[in-house]
Write an enzyme that holds these catalytic residues in place. Sequence first.
Site, PDB file in Angstrom:
ATOM      1  CB  THR A   8      -9.153   6.007 -28.031  1.00  0.00           C
ATOM      2  OG1 THR A   8      -8.802   5.481 -29.321  1.00  0.00           O
ATOM      3  CG2 THR A   8      -9.606   4.860 -27.154  1.00  0.00           C
ATOM      4  CE  LYS A  11     -16.303  -1.404 -30.894  1.00  0.00           C
ATOM      5  NZ  LYS A  11     -16.572  -0.925 -32.261  1.00  0.00           N
ATOM      6  N   GLY A  12      -9.304  -1.279 -30.156  1.00  0.00           N
ATOM      7  CA  GLY A  12      -8.062  -1.979 -29.815  1.00  0.00           C
ATOM      8  C   GLY A  12      -7.276  -1.200 -28.775  1.00  0.00           C
ATOM      9  CG  ASP A  67      -1.616  10.943 -32.745  1.00  0.00           C
ATOM     10  OD1 ASP A  67      -2.700  10.535 -33.186  1.00  0.00           O
ATOM     11  OD2 ASP A  67      -0.740  11.433 -33.490  1.00  0.00           O
ATOM     12  CB  SER A  68       0.145   5.381 -31.503  1.00  0.00           C
ATOM     13  OG  SER A  68      -1.243   5.129 -31.561  1.00  0.00           O
ATOM     14  CE1 TYR A 149       0.027   0.592 -41.465  1.00  0.00           C
ATOM     15  CE2 TYR A 149      -0.544   1.829 -39.495  1.00  0.00           C
ATOM     16  CZ  TYR A 149      -0.436   1.755 -40.859  1.00  0.00           C
ATOM     17  OH  TYR A 149      -0.781   2.827 -41.632  1.00  0.00           O
ATOM     18  CG  ASP A 150      -0.725  -4.829 -33.382  1.00  0.00           C
ATOM     19  OD1 ASP A 150       0.264  -4.073 -33.347  1.00  0.00           O
ATOM     20  OD2 ASP A 150      -1.633  -4.793 -32.529  1.00  0.00           O
ATOM     21  NE  ARG A 176      -2.116   2.542 -27.587  1.00  0.00           N
ATOM     22  CZ  ARG A 176      -1.898   1.995 -28.783  1.00  0.00           C
ATOM     23  NH1 ARG A 176      -1.808   0.687 -28.907  1.00  0.00           N
ATOM     24  NH2 ARG A 176      -1.787   2.749 -29.855  1.00  0.00           N
TER      25      ARG A 176
END
Length: 195
Positions: A8, A11-12, A67-68, A149-150, A176
């Site tokens: 990925t 970083k999150g 993928d999210s 979007y958190d 996740r």
Amino acid sequence: MRKLIIATTNKGKFREMSKALEELPLQIIPLPSHIYVEEGEESYWENAARKAMKAVEMFGEIALADDSGLEVLSLGGFPGSRSKRIGQTDEERINTILRMLEGKGWEEREAIFRCVIAIATPDGRLERAEGIVRGYIAYEPKGEGGFGYDPIFFLPEKGKTMAELDVEEKNAISHRGKALKEAKKILQRLCNECK
Ligand code: ITT
């Protein structure tokens, strides 16, 4: 110790993944160099699998990719697998969603976060894990944690947005986190098999 590449550029995501998988007998490493994978209009699974297989092809180690996306029910699941493409920055993407829901009540703000993980191995195996979490799109962003979007993903049972949780709290309930719990079992099995 065998290596596990976390494929990925986010970083999150890397922070959440390495935390959830830290107990495995695998050395967790970020992408050694950039991989270019075109994310098409296809499904989350196709995108995740393409990223994981590309990393295996380039680096020859087990690779995990996800993928999210965010799915707003009253918008027919939008933005879904297009979640990255509705703005240039997280702030722009958040504003796009807030604008689309302007003047709408809580019943039209119901949403899902979905995460699909692909694990690919050098001997050609491809495994899948997934998870969802339900919530509502808040009226305004709140919280400094998480990413994407958190700050606008409100969790009624916590009375907080996802961005108000720390990594471990988020992993305990998130899309996740749930997918990673499955992924951990798969990776444990792969480790046992190659002993
Ligand atoms: P990689 O493909 O390199 O893993 P990415 O950021 O491009 O990273 P996606 O294509 O899966 O990842 O992006 C989906 C979008 O949804 C992107 O804007 C993310 O910020 C957002 N997103 C994904 N997971 C999220 C989460 O747990 N919380 C908030 N937003 C999230």
